[in-house]
Design a protein around this motif. Structure first.
Motif, PDB file in Angstrom:
ATOM      1  N   SER A  50       0.811  -1.223   0.000  1.00  0.00           N
ATOM      2  CA  SER A  50       0.000   0.000   0.000  1.00  0.00           C
ATOM      3  C   SER A  50       0.841   1.267   0.000  1.00  0.00           C
ATOM      4  CB  SER A  50      -0.915   0.040   1.227  1.00  0.00           C
ATOM      5  OG  SER A  50      -1.594  -1.174   1.385  1.00  0.00           O
ATOM      6  N   VAL A  51       1.955   1.260   0.736  1.00  0.00           N
ATOM      7  CA  VAL A  51       2.681   2.533   0.883  1.00  0.00           C
ATOM      8  C   VAL A  51       4.109   2.525   0.348  1.00  0.00           C
ATOM      9  CG1 VAL A  51       1.298   3.236   2.885  1.00  0.00           C
ATOM     10  CG2 VAL A  51       3.475   2.122   3.279  1.00  0.00           C
ATOM     11  N   ARG A  52       4.813   1.417   0.443  1.00  0.00           N
ATOM     12  CA  ARG A  52       6.202   1.421  -0.020  1.00  0.00           C
ATOM     13  C   ARG A  52       6.296   1.110  -1.516  1.00  0.00           C
ATOM     14  NH1 ARG A  52       9.148   4.516   0.919  1.00  0.00           N
ATOM     15  NH2 ARG A  52      10.956   3.288   0.295  1.00  0.00           N
ATOM     16  N   LEU A  53       5.514   0.166  -1.991  1.00  0.00           N
ATOM     17  CA  LEU A  53       5.577  -0.172  -3.419  1.00  0.00           C
ATOM     18  C   LEU A  53       5.360   1.059  -4.319  1.00  0.00           C
ATOM     19  CD1 LEU A  53       4.194  -3.186  -5.333  1.00  0.00           C
ATOM     20  CD2 LEU A  53       3.308  -0.942  -5.857  1.00  0.00           C
ATOM     21  N   PRO A  54       4.359   1.907  -4.052  1.00  0.00           N
ATOM     22  CA  PRO A  54       4.211   3.075  -4.946  1.00  0.00           C
ATOM     23  C   PRO A  54       5.445   3.982  -4.915  1.00  0.00           C
ATOM     24  CG  PRO A  54       2.270   2.806  -3.549  1.00  0.00           C
ATOM     25  CD  PRO A  54       3.301   1.846  -3.037  1.00  0.00           C
ATOM     26  N   ALA A  55       6.112   4.048  -3.747  1.00  0.00           N
ATOM     27  CA  ALA A  55       7.274   4.935  -3.619  1.00  0.00           C
ATOM     28  C   ALA A  55       8.497   4.329  -4.310  1.00  0.00           C
ATOM     29  CB  ALA A  55       7.560   5.196  -2.143  1.00  0.00           C
ATOM     30  N   THR A  56       8.757   3.038  -4.096  1.00  0.00           N
ATOM     31  CA  THR A  56       9.933   2.441  -4.738  1.00  0.00           C
ATOM     32  C   THR A  56       9.695   2.374  -6.257  1.00  0.00           C
ATOM     33  OG1 THR A  56       9.224   0.136  -4.381  1.00  0.00           O
ATOM     34  CG2 THR A  56      10.586   1.111  -2.678  1.00  0.00           C
ATOM     35  N   TYR A  57       8.451   2.169  -6.650  1.00  0.00           N
ATOM     36  CA  TYR A  57       8.107   2.142  -8.087  1.00  0.00           C
ATOM     37  C   TYR A  57       8.440   3.499  -8.719  1.00  0.00           C
ATOM     38  CZ  TYR A  57       5.195   1.808 -12.281  1.00  0.00           C
ATOM     39  OH  TYR A  57       4.743   1.802 -13.578  1.00  0.00           O
ATOM     40  N   ALA A  58       8.027   4.578  -8.070  1.00  0.00           N
ATOM     41  CA  ALA A  58       8.272   5.919  -8.639  1.00  0.00           C
ATOM     42  C   ALA A  58       9.772   6.194  -8.745  1.00  0.00           C
ATOM     43  CB  ALA A  58       7.596   6.983  -7.769  1.00  0.00           C
ATOM     44  N   ALA A  59      10.521   5.799  -7.720  1.00  0.00           N
ATOM     45  CA  ALA A  59      11.971   6.038  -7.745  1.00  0.00           C
ATOM     46  C   ALA A  59      12.623   5.180  -8.839  1.00  0.00           C
ATOM     47  CB  ALA A  59      12.570   5.730  -6.377  1.00  0.00           C
ATOM     48  N   LEU A  60      12.155   3.938  -8.966  1.00  0.00           N
ATOM     49  CA  LEU A  60      12.701   3.048 -10.005  1.00  0.00           C
ATOM     50  C   LEU A  60      12.454   3.605 -11.403  1.00  0.00           C
ATOM     51  CD1 LEU A  60      11.757  -0.416  -8.505  1.00  0.00           C
ATOM     52  CD2 LEU A  60      13.999   0.141  -9.457  1.00  0.00           C
ATOM     53  N   ILE A  61      11.237   4.091 -11.635  1.00  0.00           N
ATOM     54  CA  ILE A  61      10.916   4.644 -12.961  1.00  0.00           C
ATOM     55  C   ILE A  61      11.894   5.777 -13.291  1.00  0.00           C
ATOM     56  CG2 ILE A  61       9.191   6.048 -14.217  1.00  0.00           C
ATOM     57  CD1 ILE A  61       8.177   3.278 -14.106  1.00  0.00           C
ATOM     58  N   GLN A  62      12.133   6.625 -12.289  1.00  0.00           N
ATOM     59  CA  GLN A  62      13.021   7.761 -12.533  1.00  0.00           C
ATOM     60  C   GLN A  62      14.448   7.271 -12.815  1.00  0.00           C
ATOM     61  OE1 GLN A  62      11.455  11.293 -10.561  1.00  0.00           O
ATOM     62  NE2 GLN A  62      13.529  11.594  -9.813  1.00  0.00           N
ATOM     63  N   MET A  63      14.931   6.342 -11.992  1.00  0.00           N
ATOM     64  CA  MET A  63      16.292   5.830 -12.193  1.00  0.00           C
ATOM     65  C   MET A  63      16.417   5.129 -13.546  1.00  0.00           C
ATOM     66  SD  MET A  63      18.456   2.932 -10.163  1.00  0.00           S
ATOM     67  CE  MET A  63      17.331   1.600 -10.487  1.00  0.00           C
ATOM     68  N   LEU A  64      15.438   4.291 -13.886  1.00  0.00           N
ATOM     69  CA  LEU A  64      15.556   3.495 -15.121  1.00  0.00           C
ATOM     70  C   LEU A  64      15.523   4.376 -16.359  1.00  0.00           C
ATOM     71  CD1 LEU A  64      13.422   0.339 -14.172  1.00  0.00           C
ATOM     72  CD2 LEU A  64      15.923   0.564 -14.224  1.00  0.00           C
ATOM     73  N   GLY A  65      15.018   5.600 -16.208  1.00  0.00           N
ATOM     74  CA  GLY A  65      15.037   6.561 -17.312  1.00  0.00           C
ATOM     75  C   GLY A  65      16.458   6.864 -17.769  1.00  0.00           C
ATOM     76  N   SER A  66      17.457   6.584 -16.919  1.00  0.00           N
ATOM     77  CA  SER A  66      18.833   6.883 -17.343  1.00  0.00           C
ATOM     78  C   SER A  66      19.520   5.656 -17.949  1.00  0.00           C
ATOM     79  CB  SER A  66      19.650   7.451 -16.171  1.00  0.00           C
ATOM     80  OG  SER A  66      19.653   6.533 -15.121  1.00  0.00           O
ATOM     81  N   ASN A 223       2.377  10.132  -6.394  1.00  0.00           N
ATOM     82  CA  ASN A 223       0.984  10.545  -6.188  1.00  0.00           C
ATOM     83  C   ASN A 223       0.329   9.513  -5.286  1.00  0.00           C
ATOM     84  OD1 ASN A 223       1.079  12.855  -7.842  1.00  0.00           O
ATOM     85  ND2 ASN A 223       1.056  11.494  -9.624  1.00  0.00           N
ATOM     86  N   ARG A 224      -0.129   9.959  -4.114  1.00  0.00           N
ATOM     87  CA  ARG A 224      -0.704   8.987  -3.169  1.00  0.00           C
ATOM     88  C   ARG A 224      -2.140   8.665  -3.551  1.00  0.00           C
ATOM     89  NH1 ARG A 224       1.113  12.353   2.093  1.00  0.00           N
ATOM     90  NH2 ARG A 224       3.004  11.236   2.673  1.00  0.00           N
ATOM     91  N   SER A 225      -2.433   7.373  -3.647  1.00  0.00           N
ATOM     92  CA  SER A 225      -3.818   6.952  -3.895  1.00  0.00           C
ATOM     93  C   SER A 225      -4.598   7.108  -2.584  1.00  0.00           C
ATOM     94  CB  SER A 225      -3.834   5.488  -4.329  1.00  0.00           C
ATOM     95  OG  SER A 225      -3.381   4.681  -3.258  1.00  0.00           O
ATOM     96  N   ALA A 226      -5.922   6.922  -2.662  1.00  0.00           N
ATOM     97  CA  ALA A 226      -6.741   7.005  -1.440  1.00  0.00           C
ATOM     98  C   ALA A 226      -6.262   5.947  -0.439  1.00  0.00           C
ATOM     99  CB  ALA A 226      -8.207   6.797  -1.803  1.00  0.00           C
ATOM    100  N   LEU A 227      -5.960   4.745  -0.939  1.00  0.00           N
ATOM    101  CA  LEU A 227      -5.479   3.671  -0.057  1.00  0.00           C
ATOM    102  C   LEU A 227      -4.176   4.083   0.632  1.00  0.00           C
ATOM    103  CD1 LEU A 227      -5.479   0.641   0.909  1.00  0.00           C
ATOM    104  CD2 LEU A 227      -4.075   0.168  -1.131  1.00  0.00           C
ATOM    105  N   LYS A 232      -1.316   5.474   5.425  1.00  0.00           N
ATOM    106  CA  LYS A 232      -0.264   6.317   5.986  1.00  0.00           C
ATOM    107  C   LYS A 232      -0.831   7.359   6.948  1.00  0.00           C
ATOM    108  CE  LYS A 232       4.288   7.152   4.371  1.00  0.00           C
ATOM    109  NZ  LYS A 232       5.177   7.340   3.246  1.00  0.00           N
ATOM    110  N   GLU A 233      -2.144   7.419   7.046  1.00  0.00           N
ATOM    111  CA  GLU A 233      -2.838   8.423   7.859  1.00  0.00           C
ATOM    112  C   GLU A 233      -2.313   9.810   7.482  1.00  0.00           C
ATOM    113  OE1 GLU A 233      -2.133   6.546  11.705  1.00  0.00           O
ATOM    114  OE2 GLU A 233      -4.178   5.747  11.646  1.00  0.00           O
ATOM    115  N   ASN A 237      -1.895  14.664  -1.017  1.00  0.00           N
ATOM    116  CA  ASN A 237      -2.098  13.642  -2.046  1.00  0.00           C
ATOM    117  C   ASN A 237      -0.810  13.290  -2.791  1.00  0.00           C
ATOM    118  OD1 ASN A 237      -1.811  15.882  -3.529  1.00  0.00           O
ATOM    119  ND2 ASN A 237      -3.792  15.789  -4.563  1.00  0.00           N
ATOM    120  N   TYR A 238       0.325  13.704  -2.226  1.00  0.00           N
ATOM    121  CA  TYR A 238       1.605  13.289  -2.814  1.00  0.00           C
ATOM    122  C   TYR A 238       2.670  13.236  -1.732  1.00  0.00           C
ATOM    123  CZ  TYR A 238       3.246  18.058  -2.296  1.00  0.00           C
ATOM    124  OH  TYR A 238       3.629  19.253  -1.756  1.00  0.00           O
TER     125      TYR A 238
END
Ligand SMILES: C[S@@+](CC[C@H](N)C(=O)[O-])C[C@H]1O[C@@H](n2cnc3c(N)ncnc32)[C@H](O)[C@@H]1O
Length: 308
Positions: A50-66, A223-227, A232-233, A237-238
């Protein structure tokens, strides 16, 4: 996060109590800060999704862009729920196959359910990377938020395993903290010694000029989803995921000329940048009068590279 992945995570988490997920999420972030174990219960794993996967995913996307080389196969070591395969699929349309190595069988079970919706051949291997099995080589090997989970004497053997399996590219990413960067310095030194070329973020393979007490890190907007917000209480939204990374390749690469290390400061007609360059760290201010040079950098962001 990718829409199909967000929906797949929400399906898996549906039915779990958000209160207890919130407790797990808080406990998980405390354990990460104290460098303890990661997920120890099913509740923790769902909180991770719910909370770490979206964050590591976003960082990975940015890194893999290089990563500029073609990636048809990825080997993800310490794959967790398969975040790396999802991110790689997003960045490399040519990707055919992912091999995911993870020691937690219950995390693999969740990852397999998620990867049902991923248009990619995924092969999961349940193994402890401290005693790795023979691993297939892949175009890209990923070490995503896993180096810090091993005791520090495990860093070099894990890195060697990863580098040996990399046909062309090894990408390592860690939390953007002083401790994460201390590990990345060791990763960088070892890879240079083994003959790797640095594609990003470094503009050179000389000694890292970052002062003691400072650390090289970047940020990815999540971007934080509703979940995500509920677990994360949190109200915003980000969030910004801070990370540190290294992309190493086997064949020679033209190094970037400079990397932007902080948010550029913009005033009318001027931009001030903190740069890592081939000559070390530099603070530079460019004004409109510098014409094309100014126009090239004025819209650049923290983490971007400068090529000329
Ligand atoms: C913080 S999670 C990162 C997961 C995923 N790579 C990501 O970026 O979202 C670290 C993962 O590494 C796994 N891990 C830690 N030590 C390991 C080891 N010795 N062998 C295999 N997997 C390991 C953990 O079980 C966990 O799933």
């Amino acid at each position: 996060v990718n829409e199909a992945l967000r929906v797949a995570v929400e399906d898996l988490v549906a039915g779990a109590s958000t209160k207890s997920l919130a407790r797990s999420s808080a406990a998980l972030s405390l354990r990460y800060r104290l460098r303890g174990a990661g997920c120890v219960s099913e509740q923790d794993r769902l909180a991770y999704l719910s909370v770490r996967l979206p964050a590591t995913y976003a960082a990975l996307i940015q890194m893999l862009g290089s990563v500029t080389r073609s990636v048809e196969t990825v080997l993800d070591l310490g794959a967790g729920p398969g975040t790396g395969a999802w991110a790689a699929r997003e960045v490399f349309p040519e990707l055919q196959r992912a091999i995911l190595v993870e020691k937690d069988a219950a995390m693999i079970a969740l990852g397999k359910q998620l990867s049902c919706c991923l248009p990619l051949a995924c092969e999961w291997i349940c193994a402890d990377l401290r005693h790795p099995p023979v691993l297939p080589a892949a175009c890209l090997v990923l070490l995503s938020y896993v180096v810090g989970e091993l005791p520090s004497e495990g860093l070099l053997p894990l890195l060697r395993t990863a580098w040996d399996a990399a046909r062309e590219t090894l990408a390592v990413i860690e939390p953007g903290t002083p401790e994460g960067f201390a590990r990345m310095r060791r990763v960088r030194e070892a890879l240079i010694e083994w003959g790797a070329h640095l594609a990003a973020p470094c503009p050179h393979s000389g000694a890292c000029p970052m002062a003691q007490g400072d650390w090289c890190h970047f940020a990815a907007r999540v971007n934080r989803s509703a979940l995500h917000r509920t677990v994360k209480e949190a109200e915003r939204n980000y969030e910004d995921e801070k990370y540190t990374y290294l992309v190493a390749v086997r064949s020679p690469v033209e190094p970037v000329q400079a990397r932007i290390l902080r948010h550029p400061k913009k005033r009318s007609g001027h931009v001030s940048l903190t740069l890592c360059t081939q000559e070390g760290l530099q603070d530079v201010t460019l004004s409109k009068k510098q014409g094309s040079l100014y126009r090239e950098v004025r819209d650049k962001k923290w983490g971007d590279s400068i090529h000329k």
